[in-house]
Design a protein around this motif. Structure first.
Motif, PDB file in Angstrom:
ATOM      1  N   LYS A   3       0.805  -1.202   0.000  1.00  0.00           N
ATOM      2  CA  LYS A   3       0.000   0.000   0.000  1.00  0.00           C
ATOM      3  C   LYS A   3       0.851   1.271   0.000  1.00  0.00           C
ATOM      4  CE  LYS A   3      -3.039   1.443   3.105  1.00  0.00           C
ATOM      5  NZ  LYS A   3      -3.960   1.402   4.227  1.00  0.00           N
ATOM      6  N   ASN A   4       1.943   1.193   0.767  1.00  0.00           N
ATOM      7  CA  ASN A   4       2.765   2.381   0.930  1.00  0.00           C
ATOM      8  C   ASN A   4       3.410   2.877  -0.356  1.00  0.00           C
ATOM      9  OD1 ASN A   4       2.219   2.866   3.522  1.00  0.00           O
ATOM     10  ND2 ASN A   4       4.005   1.757   4.344  1.00  0.00           N
ATOM     11  N   GLU A   5       3.588   1.955  -1.295  1.00  0.00           N
ATOM     12  CA  GLU A   5       4.235   2.376  -2.536  1.00  0.00           C
ATOM     13  C   GLU A   5       3.278   3.128  -3.443  1.00  0.00           C
ATOM     14  OE1 GLU A   5       7.151  -0.654  -4.162  1.00  0.00           O
ATOM     15  OE2 GLU A   5       6.222  -1.697  -2.492  1.00  0.00           O
ATOM     16  N   HIS A   6       1.993   3.061  -3.129  1.00  0.00           N
ATOM     17  CA  HIS A   6       1.018   3.801  -3.925  1.00  0.00           C
ATOM     18  C   HIS A   6       0.850   5.222  -3.428  1.00  0.00           C
ATOM     19  CE1 HIS A   6      -0.987  -0.086  -5.510  1.00  0.00           C
ATOM     20  NE2 HIS A   6       0.054   0.294  -6.224  1.00  0.00           N
ATOM     21  N   LYS A   7       1.959   5.930  -3.403  1.00  0.00           N
ATOM     22  CA  LYS A   7       1.903   7.313  -2.969  1.00  0.00           C
ATOM     23  C   LYS A   7       2.633   8.139  -3.985  1.00  0.00           C
ATOM     24  CE  LYS A   7       1.398   7.224   2.018  1.00  0.00           C
ATOM     25  NZ  LYS A   7       2.079   7.143   3.289  1.00  0.00           N
ATOM     26  N   LEU A   8       2.106   9.302  -4.265  1.00  0.00           N
ATOM     27  CA  LEU A   8       2.782  10.205  -5.173  1.00  0.00           C
ATOM     28  C   LEU A   8       3.551  11.233  -4.359  1.00  0.00           C
ATOM     29  CD1 LEU A   8       0.021  10.961  -7.830  1.00  0.00           C
ATOM     30  CD2 LEU A   8       1.928   9.385  -8.015  1.00  0.00           C
ATOM     31  N   THR A   9       4.725  11.597  -4.849  1.00  0.00           N
ATOM     32  CA  THR A   9       5.398  12.737  -4.229  1.00  0.00           C
ATOM     33  C   THR A   9       4.549  13.957  -4.530  1.00  0.00           C
ATOM     34  OG1 THR A   9       6.637  13.357  -6.194  1.00  0.00           O
ATOM     35  CG2 THR A   9       7.647  11.720  -4.739  1.00  0.00           C
ATOM     36  N   GLN A  10       4.795  15.026  -3.780  1.00  0.00           N
ATOM     37  CA  GLN A  10       3.943  16.193  -3.995  1.00  0.00           C
ATOM     38  C   GLN A  10       4.099  16.744  -5.410  1.00  0.00           C
ATOM     39  OE1 GLN A  10       4.225  19.759  -3.826  1.00  0.00           O
ATOM     40  NE2 GLN A  10       6.423  20.072  -3.670  1.00  0.00           N
ATOM     41  N   LYS A  12       4.641  14.957  -8.125  1.00  0.00           N
ATOM     42  CA  LYS A  12       3.882  14.080  -9.025  1.00  0.00           C
ATOM     43  C   LYS A  12       2.379  14.285  -8.845  1.00  0.00           C
ATOM     44  CE  LYS A  12       6.960  12.040 -11.534  1.00  0.00           C
ATOM     45  NZ  LYS A  12       6.906  12.222 -13.001  1.00  0.00           N
ATOM     46  N   ALA A  13       1.978  14.633  -7.621  1.00  0.00           N
ATOM     47  CA  ALA A  13       0.563  14.939  -7.388  1.00  0.00           C
ATOM     48  C   ALA A  13       0.175  16.230  -8.117  1.00  0.00           C
ATOM     49  CB  ALA A  13       0.277  15.064  -5.886  1.00  0.00           C
ATOM     50  N   LEU A  14       1.061  17.217  -8.069  1.00  0.00           N
ATOM     51  CA  LEU A  14       0.796  18.461  -8.791  1.00  0.00           C
ATOM     52  C   LEU A  14       0.768  18.215 -10.299  1.00  0.00           C
ATOM     53  CD1 LEU A  14       3.111  20.996  -6.881  1.00  0.00           C
ATOM     54  CD2 LEU A  14       0.614  20.897  -6.797  1.00  0.00           C
ATOM     55  N   GLU A  15       1.681  17.379 -10.756  1.00  0.00           N
ATOM     56  CA  GLU A  15       1.738  17.045 -12.182  1.00  0.00           C
ATOM     57  C   GLU A  15       0.426  16.409 -12.637  1.00  0.00           C
ATOM     58  OE1 GLU A  15       3.684  13.269 -13.792  1.00  0.00           O
ATOM     59  OE2 GLU A  15       5.217  14.757 -14.275  1.00  0.00           O
ATOM     60  N   ALA A  16      -0.061  15.457 -11.850  1.00  0.00           N
ATOM     61  CA  ALA A  16      -1.300  14.759 -12.208  1.00  0.00           C
ATOM     62  C   ALA A  16      -2.468  15.743 -12.278  1.00  0.00           C
ATOM     63  CB  ALA A  16      -1.592  13.653 -11.192  1.00  0.00           C
ATOM     64  N   GLU A  17      -2.516  16.662 -11.306  1.00  0.00           N
ATOM     65  CA  GLU A  17      -3.593  17.655 -11.290  1.00  0.00           C
ATOM     66  C   GLU A  17      -3.524  18.552 -12.529  1.00  0.00           C
ATOM     67  OE1 GLU A  17      -5.007  20.360  -7.744  1.00  0.00           O
ATOM     68  OE2 GLU A  17      -3.332  21.373  -8.715  1.00  0.00           O
TER      69      GLU A  17
END
Lengths: 304, 425
Positions: A3-10, A12-17
């Motif tokens: 589960k822990n590997e399913h995290k985006l760095t901030q 990558k989260a901004l990129e996705a948005e």
């Protein structure tokens, strides 16, 4: 995979948005265009757009509203980079005002920006009949930008009404507009200057060489370092003497109105470290922002 | 200069926050304090809002008009109120925060809904002297309805009640009781004096009786929402068919994964057609992936040519989504014109838009008593349960199950304005 590997760095989260926003505009608007200023924020936005549609080419053109006052390194970079990635670049200038010799020294910064940037932009958007224009503005740049929506409505005159903005809920963007209206879309609204530099470093995004420190001929004026060119030597004030200074630009605009900073940061690692330690904002080197409400006033009139 | 560790920056996660409070709760002061203490504001930005001209260095937060730092619009500074949501950014070595700073003034509640909709956590400001106000309850109710996972109640201005523990405990008990009725899962109450900086980023010396974390420590410790456990949902934004010489037959389904994970080889069903296929590739600019998860933006290709277009959803076999021509939802009304029965609107849900008619106003929620009242309209800032009849079936989850596929906006078809925020029951 745990589960822990399913995290985006901030980042990558901004990129996705941002990619979600760019795709949503292409899905909902008839004729979008991406404003490309050749600066670092534009470079990140363009990179995100390329990611959004990969492996297909960009489904919209890039529009550079040129004032004629950009640094020559910016023109060189713009032309070679757009060619390299196969982007369709449109360049528009307010030729009338340029022919009349519009400049910030004689006419003042506000009038010069109004003519070359705001009017140049509004005319270009009208000419191209664009109903959506992507811009690389960030909310952390300036306090009136902090209040702007991702999809920012503009009336028939291209004006912004900050007191009457559409609520923007979840990640559901309302792209409905009437004829004549348009939206400015800011896919990197939530990025900070630090994010931009870190992302450029991580993704190895090409940027204009002026962002890297080297010995440059500069005029020291108060807190500002103003680049000196032979062609613009009439801009020298009395008693000023150009000298070689190790410096770079944190932000790029028009050459008469953009200052450099003292810096030894010659590569991306050093730039990120410098950005992390910065105590003063990048907009400080932009003359346009100075004055009590200057950015908000310009934006109401249609400035990007 | 301290050593900069690039490896550590890879650990930084994003937490979206919202701050709400009544007028004069000291919200701007708290945010200003957070920005100053985490260096989220630059020196020249601080100097621009210093109280006394002439000083070139800011020695303490008391020298700054912190509210001026956050009130970005000229009308706000003229009237001394906050009109619109402002987004603020700050970071600690562990986290980056995006903070939506929401106006407390009642007529601007719609902006609060805007700011809160994407938040993982909320900070509710209460003035220790005034205790829990009607506005506090309204905001808390909206935050609970919006399913914000963590609520932090900051009892501010403790300096003005002599840092009295009893005053704090009374507010804490009242908020505990109110939030329990609302089904709030995680509630944290802490005392604070934003003006002095006590309990914001540093503990200070005045409230030794409080043993919990400071606000900033609390924010750093909150768990970021996990959507892995949820069912796979990919609302299709666009179908990419470049039809270029290099990509003559390429057909990619583009979207941001709303929840769950997807792997190459997975059998997926396209809704509403019901056709199934298997995932051939998960394409990104950085190379193909074996597996992708929410909230990544990706492109999928499938092994079969099935009918999929914008507005459709890809889901796993066995993890299907319901669709119906009737939709019941809690709606927070944010339009100038009231919602009325039989009026037609446009509903935008994920990437699909559908015409809808108000079939009934099931009830209007009394914010103070939480009673369900009968109503024949829903005015701005009111909340109620509405049943819509839809022109075509909408595939969706309940908001409790999924904040992305359980939410929608209501658009006025005449003005094109966003007039309602819907959370599917």
């Amino acid at each position: 995979m745990s589960k822990n590997e399913h995290k985006l760095t901030q980042l990558k989260a901004l990129e996705a948005e941002s990619i979600h926003i760019i795709r949503e505009v292409v899905a909902e608007f008839r004729n979008p265009v991406m404003l490309y200023s050749v600066g670092k924020d534009s470079s990140v936005m363009l990179h995100l757009a390329r990611k959004a549609f990969y492996p297909a080419p960009l489904p919209f053109s890039l529009l550079h509203v040129d004032t004629g006052y950009k640094f020559k390194e910016m023109y060189e970079f713009r032309d070679s980079f757009c060619k390299e990635i196969g982007a369709n670049l449109i360049v528009r200038r307010n030729e009338d005002a340029i022919a009349k010799g519009m400049n910030p020294k004689e006419f003042g910064v506000a009038r010069c920006c109004g003519a070359l940037k705001t009017k140049g932009l509004l005319d270009a958007l009208e000419e191209g009949e664009y109903d959506a224009a992507f811009g690389g503005a960030r909310r952390d740049e300036e306090r009136s930008r902090a209040k702007e929506r991702v999809f920012s409505m503009r009336d028939e005159f291209g004006q912004w009404d900050p007191k009457n903005q559409r609520p923007e809920l979840w990640n559901i963007y309302n792209g409905k507009i009437h004829d004549g209206e348009s939206v400015r879309v800011f896919p990197i609204s939530n990025w900070t200057e630090m994010d931009i530099w870190s992302y450029i470093r991580e993704e190895e995004i090409p940027i204009v060489p002026l962002y890297f420190a080297k010995e440059r001929l500069m005029i020291e004026r108060g807190n500002l370092l103003i680049p000196y060119y032979e062609e613009t030597k009439d801009q020298l004030l009395e008693g000023e003497e150009p000298k070689m200074i190790m410096s770079r630009f944190r932000t790029l605009g028009c050459s008469p109105c953009t200052g450099a900073v003292h810096s030894d940061a010659t590569n991306m690692d050093e730039i990120v470290i410098e950005a992390a330690a910065a105590r003063r904002s990048e907009r400080e080197t932009r003359i346009i922002d100075h004055g009590s409400n200057s950015m908000e006033d310009k934006k109401k009139e249609g400035y990007f | 200069m301290t050593e900069f560790n690039f490896e550590l920056t890879k650990e930084i996660e994003l937490l979206r926050l919202v701050t709400v409070g009544s007028v004069d709760d000291g919200k701007s002061t708290m945010i200003g304090r957070l920005l100053v203490d985490t260096k989220g504001a630059f020196e020249d930005q601080l100097l621009a809002v210093r109280k006394k001209k002439g000083t070139e260095h800011i020695a303490s937060a008391a020298e700054i008009d912190l509210a001026m730092l956050t009130d970005g619009l000229s009308a706000e500074r003229e009237q001394g109120i906050t009109i619109d949501v402002a987004y603020r950014y700050f970071a600690t070595p562990k986290r980056k925060f995006i903070m939506a700073d929401c106006p407390g003034h009642e007529q601007y509640t719609r902006n609060m809904v805007t700011g809160a909709s994407t938040a993982n956590a909320a900070i509710i400001l209460i003035d220790a002297r005034n205790g829990v106000m009607p506005q506090t309850k309204r905001h808390t109710h909206i935050l609970a309805l919006l399913g914000i996972p963590h609520l932090i109640v900051a009892v501010n201005k403790m300096d003005l009640v002599d840092h009295d523990q009893a005053a704090f405990e009374q507010i804490r008990e009242e908020m505990n009781a109110y939030c329990a009725k609302q089904g709030v899962k995680d509630l944290i109450c802490l005392p604070m004096s934003a003006l002095d900086g006590d309990m914001v980023a540093v503990r200070g010396e005045h409230m030794a009786w409080y043993e919990g974390k400071t606000l900033l420590e609390t924010l750093e410790g909150l768990s970021v929402l996990e959507t892995d456990e949820q069912l796979f949902r990919l609302p299709v934004q666009l179908v990419n068919r470049p039809q270029t010489a290099e990509l003559p037959d390429y057909r990619g389904f583009m979207g941001a994964i709303a929840s769950g994970t997807v792997k190459v080889g997975d059998t997926v069903r396209a809704i509403p057609s019901g056709n199934t296929s298997t995932v051939k590739e998960i394409i990104t600019f950085d190379g193909n992936l074996e597996e992708a998860f929410a909230p990544q933006s990706i492109t999928l290709t499938l092994n079969d040519e099935i009918d999929v277009s914008r507005g459709d959803m890809l889901v796993h076999i066995g993890g299907e989504i319901s669709d119906s021509k009737e939709l019941t939802a809690n709606v927070c009304w944010i339009g100038d014109e009231p919602l009325i029965v039989r009026k037609k609107y446009l509903i935008k849900h994920t990437t699909q838009s559908v015409k809808a008619m108000v079939a009934s106003i099931d009830f209007r929620r009394d914010i103070h008593t939480l009673n369900k009242d009968e109503a024949d309209e829903l005015a701005m800032n009111e909340i109620g349960q509405i049943t819509f009849k839809l022109m075509k079936p909408l595939h969706c989850d309940s908001y409790a199950d999924n904040r992305t596929t359980g939410s929608f906006i209501v658009i006025d078809t005449f003005t094109n304005n966003t007039v309602g925020a819907g959370m599917i029951v």
